[in-house]
Design a protein around this motif. Structure first.
Motif, PDB file in Angstrom:
ATOM      1  N   ALA A 147       0.840  -1.192   0.000  1.00 44.03           N
ATOM      2  CA  ALA A 147       0.000   0.000   0.000  1.00 44.03           C
ATOM      3  C   ALA A 147       0.879   1.247   0.000  1.00 44.03           C
ATOM      4  O   ALA A 147       1.902   1.308   0.694  1.00 44.03           O
ATOM      5  N   MET A 149      -0.783   4.656  -0.295  1.00 40.43           N
ATOM      6  CA  MET A 149      -1.586   5.755   0.242  1.00 40.43           C
ATOM      7  C   MET A 149      -1.096   7.090  -0.339  1.00 40.43           C
ATOM      8  O   MET A 149      -1.071   7.246  -1.541  1.00 40.43           O
ATOM      9  N   GLN A 468      -3.356   1.947  -8.418  1.00 38.23           N
ATOM     10  CA  GLN A 468      -2.885   1.923  -7.029  1.00 38.23           C
ATOM     11  C   GLN A 468      -3.695   2.852  -6.128  1.00 38.23           C
ATOM     12  O   GLN A 468      -4.090   2.463  -5.028  1.00 38.23           O
ATOM     13  N   GLN A 469      -3.962   4.058  -6.577  1.00 38.26           N
ATOM     14  CA  GLN A 469      -4.689   5.007  -5.735  1.00 38.26           C
ATOM     15  C   GLN A 469      -6.103   4.517  -5.430  1.00 38.26           C
ATOM     16  O   GLN A 469      -6.587   4.646  -4.299  1.00 38.26           O
ATOM     17  N   ASP A 472      -5.798   1.697  -2.847  1.00 35.30           N
ATOM     18  CA  ASP A 472      -5.420   2.181  -1.521  1.00 35.30           C
ATOM     19  C   ASP A 472      -6.563   2.882  -0.800  1.00 35.30           C
ATOM     20  O   ASP A 472      -6.620   2.882   0.434  1.00 35.30           O
TER      21      ASP A 472
END
Length: 482
Positions: A147, A149, A468-469, A472
């Motif tokens: 992760a 973030m 990814q965002q 997360d």
């Protein structure tokens, strides 16, 4: 930097007599012979991956600080036989825990490299051994599953990714040259730019568009100013050198943390033969390939138009910022040419058939929504009205056949990935298809996709958007076996 030059590699299997590997840029090529034979399975590892800070030189005077595997981007090509027991030692020379995910492989949850599934981390300045049977055959890959973030220097924002090729003895090898191309961005930053605006086609069906639009302003998303194929920006590395009449097998990977890409090679077509490493029932020639984070496309290109060309992203700003590769025929010295391909639509379903599907044992509806501009100005994501986790909400019984219906009620396209399983695409925006096996599927903005999944890999199974965002900030769920 070598994309296919690790010290412990295997050649392709099943190459018929009469076809030879032709020389090309070393950072793109798959080697004919391993430099060092694989160690016999036992106490010694077949491969060792070292996670450590490094510099990647994208172009002269353009060097990026990142985290990578074995001081190269992409990491070493891991090439094995289908069914081989593989041992990988991972050494973590950073100050934070790390995970290595084996994307597209059918592995136990404790080996899958996902904290949510119970995989132990690779501790800071420590090591961990992964061991699993390599299956199924095809183009797989490995990458960080940490992760990130708000830290845009962790997880898939770094250079922690590499190709994992599982060769089948049944592969006829009907090609002359084989290259591995990973699409990347660098120096990610937060932006108010809507990343999907460039992909919107007014004629796209939008079966999930709400009757009342959400008027809240969009939150911050992730963008990047620099692009590369493997570790080089367009024009900075050696060209891909080809001969007239060659058949070149391209293994294309979108290793981006955030962006969907569309790539073309002017004057040539891509004969798509596999999606996410799985052979398609109906190979088709297309003018461009659209590929989202996590996806792979295998395509044959027949080199029948001598010249010097740019294989690159359709968007001018991305191509001019590095997302391209020069393809140079022998005895050609002119400047590299770029022309846009004819306008057409990327459509998974053309690679499938019209065969009927067996009735599922259960249908599971999954609705995805965006909460624009939440805490820190970042969009948050809901699955069936909730952010991750979803405690015991999604239960599977071993051997059951499940129909998953993905309802995307947001204005973003989402590449949805299911760990440790393959699924079959059933329908996309109302258009039926059959026989297309994937592990990552893009559900368009306000669109709908339906897939069939057989619950044949017991254990915790993570589902998430491969941006990814999005992952997360809520876009995950965990499937459990009852």
């Amino acid at each position: 930097m070598l994309a296919a030059g690790a010290s412990k590699l295997r050649p392709a299997f099943g190459r018929p007599p009469g076809l030879q590997q032709v020389s090309g840029p070393q950072h793109l090529m798959a080697p004919l012979e391993p430099k060092v034979p694989l160690e016999p399975t036992g106490h010694a590892a077949d491969f060792t991956l070292q996670i450590a800070p490094m510099l990647v030189e994208l172009a002269p005077q353009v060097a990026i600080s990142t985290i990578g595997y074995n001081s190269r981007v992409p990491g070493p090509l891991l090439r094995v036989r289908e069914g081989q027991l593989v041992t990988v030692d991972v050494v973590n020379d950073t100050d934070v825990p790390e995970y290595v995910h084996w994307h597209g492989l059918l592995v136990p949850s404790e080996m899958d490299g996902a904290a949510e599934e119970g995989t132990p981390p690779v501790p800071p300045h420590g090591r961990r051994r992964y061991q699993f049977v390599a299956m199924p055959a095809g183009s797989r890959w490995y990458h960080s599953h940490t992760a990130a973030m708000m830290d845009l220097h962790r997880g898939s924002y770094t250079g922690q990714f590499g190709f994992f090729m599982i060769d089948s003895a049944n592969d006829p090898g009907l090609y002359d040259q084989e290259v591995f191309l990973a699409l990347r961005e660098w120096q990610y930053f937060l932006s108010t730019l809507d990343q999907d605006e460039r992909l919107v086609d007014p004629s796209d069906p939008k079966p999930e568009k709400p009757a009342t639009p959400d008027l809240r302003p969009n939150g911050l998303e992730v963008s990047a100013p620099l692009y590369s194929i493997n570790d080089k920006m367009l024009g900075a590395g050696e060209p891909l050198r080809v001969q007239p009449g060659q058949r070149v097998l391209i293994h294309l990977l979108n290793a981006s943390a955030a962006l969907i890409h569309r790539v073309a090679l002017p004057g040539h077509k891509f004969q798509v033969i596999a999606l996410d490493g799985n052979p398609v029932p109906a190979p088709q020639a297309v003018d461009f390939i659209q590929i989202a984070p996590g996806e792979r496309v295998d395509a044959i290109v027949e080199m029948n138009n001598p010249g010097v060309w740019v294989l690159g992203e359709l968007r001018d700003v991305a191509r001019q910022s590095g997302l391209g590769l020069v393809v140079e025929y022998a005895n050609q010295q002119q400047l590299a040419q770029w022309t846009r391909p004819p306008k057409s639509r990327w459509d998974y379903t053309i690679f499938g058939t019209a065969a009927p599907h067996s009735a599922p044992d259960q249908t599971i509806d999954m609705v995805f929504e965006k909460v624009p501009g939440g805490p820190n100005g970042i969009n948050h994501w809901l699955v069936n009205g909730k952010e991750y986790p979803h405690d015991r909400e999604f239960l599977l019984r071993q051997g059951g056949r499940y129909r998953l219906v993905f309802h995307n009620r947001s204005d973003d396209s989402h590449p949805l990935h299911i760990h440790r399983h393959l699924f079959e695409l059933v329908e996309l925006n109302g258009k039926p298809t059959s026989g297309i096996k994937k592990d990552t599927v893009v559900v368009p903005a306000f669109g709908r996709a339906t897939v069939d999944l057989v619950a044949d890999q017991p254990g915790l199974t993570l589902f998430h958007c491969h941006i990814q965002q999005h992952m997360d900030f809520g876009f995950m769920a965990l499937f459990r076996y009852a």
